[in-house]
Design a protein around this motif. Structure first.
Motif, short mmCIF file in Angstrom:
data_model
loop_
_atom_site.label_atom_id
_atom_site.label_comp_id
_atom_site.label_asym_id
_atom_site.label_seq_id
_atom_site.Cartn_x
_atom_site.Cartn_y
_atom_site.Cartn_z
N ASP A 130 0.82 -1.22 0.00
CA ASP A 130 0.00 0.00 0.00
C ASP A 130 0.85 1.27 0.00
OD1 ASP A 130 -2.27 -1.56 -0.01
OD2 ASP A 130 -2.50 -1.52 2.18
N THR A 131 2.07 1.18 0.52
CA THR A 131 2.93 2.37 0.52
C THR A 131 3.53 2.65 -0.87
OG1 THR A 131 4.89 1.12 1.19
CG2 THR A 131 3.54 2.08 2.95
N LEU A 132 3.49 1.67 -1.75
CA LEU A 132 4.04 1.83 -3.10
C LEU A 132 2.97 2.47 -3.99
CD1 LEU A 132 5.79 -1.65 -3.41
CD2 LEU A 132 6.88 0.56 -2.95
N GLU A 133 2.71 3.74 -3.74
CA GLU A 133 1.59 4.41 -4.39
C GLU A 133 1.79 4.57 -5.89
OE1 GLU A 133 1.01 8.09 -2.41
OE2 GLU A 133 0.34 7.19 -0.53
N HIS A 134 3.02 4.69 -6.36
CA HIS A 134 3.28 4.94 -7.77
C HIS A 134 3.93 3.75 -8.48
CE1 HIS A 134 3.35 9.47 -6.59
NE2 HIS A 134 2.12 9.01 -6.77
N SER A 135 3.86 2.58 -7.84
CA SER A 135 4.42 1.36 -8.42
C SER A 135 3.41 0.22 -8.28
CB SER A 135 5.73 0.96 -7.73
OG SER A 135 6.74 1.92 -7.95
N PRO A 136 2.96 -0.35 -9.39
CA PRO A 136 2.10 -1.54 -9.30
C PRO A 136 2.86 -2.66 -8.60
CG PRO A 136 2.14 -0.67 -11.54
CD PRO A 136 3.24 0.02 -10.79
N ALA A 137 2.21 -3.35 -7.67
CA ALA A 137 2.87 -4.42 -6.94
C ALA A 137 1.84 -5.45 -6.49
CB ALA A 137 3.64 -3.87 -5.73
N TYR A 138 2.27 -6.71 -6.44
CA TYR A 138 1.37 -7.77 -5.99
C TYR A 138 2.21 -8.92 -5.44
CZ TYR A 138 2.55 -9.50 -10.66
OH TYR A 138 3.22 -9.88 -11.80
N ILE A 146 -2.79 -15.07 -7.02
CA ILE A 146 -2.54 -13.71 -6.55
C ILE A 146 -3.14 -13.55 -5.15
CG2 ILE A 146 -2.93 -11.26 -6.99
CD1 ILE A 146 -3.19 -12.16 -10.01
N LEU A 147 -2.27 -13.29 -4.19
CA LEU A 147 -2.69 -13.25 -2.78
C LEU A 147 -2.93 -11.85 -2.27
CD1 LEU A 147 -0.08 -15.84 -1.40
CD2 LEU A 147 -2.41 -16.30 -2.22
N ALA A 148 -2.24 -10.86 -2.83
CA ALA A 148 -2.39 -9.48 -2.36
C ALA A 148 -1.93 -8.55 -3.48
CB ALA A 148 -1.56 -9.24 -1.09
N TRP A 149 -2.38 -7.30 -3.41
CA TRP A 149 -2.08 -6.34 -4.47
C TRP A 149 -2.25 -4.93 -3.91
CZ3 TRP A 149 -6.07 -9.77 -4.18
CH2 TRP A 149 -7.32 -9.22 -3.87
N ASN A 150 -1.74 -3.95 -4.67
CA ASN A 150 -2.03 -2.56 -4.32
C ASN A 150 -2.93 -1.93 -5.38
OD1 ASN A 150 -0.31 -2.03 -6.47
ND2 ASN A 150 1.24 -0.95 -5.25
N VAL A 271 7.25 -6.07 -8.08
CA VAL A 271 7.05 -4.62 -8.12
C VAL A 271 7.44 -4.12 -9.51
CG1 VAL A 271 7.64 -2.39 -7.09
CG2 VAL A 271 7.61 -4.47 -5.66
N TYR A 272 6.55 -3.35 -10.13
CA TYR A 272 6.85 -2.70 -11.41
C TYR A 272 7.27 -1.26 -11.14
CZ TYR A 272 4.23 -6.51 -13.69
OH TYR A 272 3.80 -7.72 -14.13
N THR A 273 8.30 -0.81 -11.83
CA THR A 273 8.76 0.58 -11.66
C THR A 273 9.03 1.21 -13.02
OG1 THR A 273 11.09 -0.07 -11.47
CG2 THR A 273 9.82 0.10 -9.42
N ALA A 274 9.04 2.54 -13.02
CA ALA A 274 9.36 3.31 -14.23
C ALA A 274 10.58 4.16 -13.95
CB ALA A 274 8.18 4.19 -14.63
N LEU A 284 2.07 6.72 -14.50
CA LEU A 284 1.73 5.98 -13.28
C LEU A 284 1.21 6.91 -12.20
CD1 LEU A 284 4.62 3.36 -12.91
CD2 LEU A 284 2.26 2.94 -13.63
N LYS A 285 1.81 8.07 -12.08
CA LYS A 285 1.36 9.04 -11.08
C LYS A 285 -0.06 9.49 -11.38
CE LYS A 285 2.68 13.32 -8.74
NZ LYS A 285 3.68 14.41 -8.66
N ARG A 286 -0.35 9.75 -12.65
CA ARG A 286 -1.71 10.15 -13.04
C ARG A 286 -2.71 9.06 -12.71
NH1 ARG A 286 -1.75 11.07 -19.10
NH2 ARG A 286 -4.00 11.21 -18.68
N LEU A 287 -2.36 7.82 -13.04
CA LEU A 287 -3.29 6.72 -12.79
C LEU A 287 -3.49 6.50 -11.29
CD1 LEU A 287 -2.07 4.13 -15.45
CD2 LEU A 287 -4.15 5.52 -15.52
#
Length: 297
Positions: A130-138, A146-150, A271-274, A284-287
């Motif tokens: 949940d703290t990874l606001e600008h990075s998709p993560a699961y 899939i057990l958890a996601w943001n 974790v996906y990052t740009a 990502l920030k916009r989304l």
């Protein structure tokens, strides 16, 4: 999953990849009935008798030393993941190790709590997501469940909370979800990686009845999966490029990092990052700030 069949087919597929000339052997005759190495050629390279290797390939080798398996792996030019897979297949002959791998659970759904212990994501790990606001993560568990996601993972990959629990599965999403080919810019690479990791899971848990059922379902419903599964590719990538597509912002040039959870190696955080300052980072920030899954799915 039949361990002997898995072991036999894996070794045959790896033998087919290695030519006698590449292995430093002289090829006799212009016609060969099998591609790649014959059993006797592999036995020669591995330093074992032909009879012993035949029994090993058929899953009748009994207790096999790590040294012999490493010799076979070296002769077959296996990479580290393939080598570990071979060891796992050979040494998993003791039968089901837990209720989760018992044949009696074959009829249970993935969300069932009967006969097995559910994998759980620790609350602290969910807070990390949940703290990874600008990075998709699961977090994925056994069978690519899939057990958890943001929030951004929900936006970019799938609206997990709205799915039945059994459908929250990366393999099902990749091969059975009609939007997956648009979501993953390089769908073929994603599909190859998914199949290769399921092979790793089979090596670790060959008696998992739910994993067997998942593979049977995918084989019956997806020609692509059936073709890729027959290749016996084994791979467990921990980082790389992962371009995604969103209907609002278009292509997103992302990379991913995957981390095994120390207290449960069957769980992995991705974790996906740009690149900072890139168009993908701005998208990502916009989304993260504006987008909701229900607005576009």
């Amino acid at each position: 999953m039949d361990r002997r069949t898995e072991l036999r087919d894996f070794l045959r597929s790896r033998r087919a990849r290695v030519s006698p000339s590449a292995a430093g052997l002289r090829a006799y005759g212009s016609r060969r009935r099998v591609p790649g190495l014959r059993r006797e050629e592999l036995a020669q390279l591995a330093g074992v008798s032909v009879d012993y290797y035949v029994r090993l390939e058929q899953g009748r080798g009994g207790k096999v030393s790590a040294e012999i398996l490493d010799s076979v792996a070296t002769a077959l030019r296996l990479d580290e993941i393939e080598r570990q897979h071979l060891h796992a297949l050979v040494h998993s002959s003791g039968g089901p190790r837990s209720a989760a791998e018992s044949p009696h659970t074959a009829g249970a759904g993935l969300g069932s709590v009967h006969g097995r212990r559910e994998q759980q994501v620790r609350p602290g790990l969910q807070r990390v997501l949940d703290t990874l606001e600008h990075s998709p993560a699961y977090v994925v568990g056994r069978r690519l469940q899939i057990l958890a996601w943001n929030h951004l993972a929900r936006v970019l990959i799938a609206d997990f909370p709205r799915m039945p629990e059994e459908d929250r599965n990366l393999a099902r999403l990749t091969f059975l979800d009609t939007t997956a080919r648009r979501r993953y810019v390089d769908w073929q690479k994603k599909a190859d990686d998914t199949v290769a990791f399921l092979r790793v899971d089979v090596g670790r848990h060959p008696y998992d009845a739910e994993l067997t059922a998942l593979i049977a379902e995918l084989s019956a419903t997806s020609e692509d999966f059936r073709r890729m599964w027959a290749d016996h590719t084994v791979r467990d990538e921990t980082h790389g490029a992962k371009p995604l597509h969103h209907p609002r912002v278009g292509a997103l040039d992302l990379t991913f990092e995957t981390f095994r959870i120390p207290d449960d190696p069957d769980q992995a955080l991705t974790v996906y990052t740009a690149e900072p300052g890139s168009p993908a980072a701005a998208a990502l920030k916009r989304l993260a700030e504006d987008e909701r899954p229900e607005e576009w799915q």
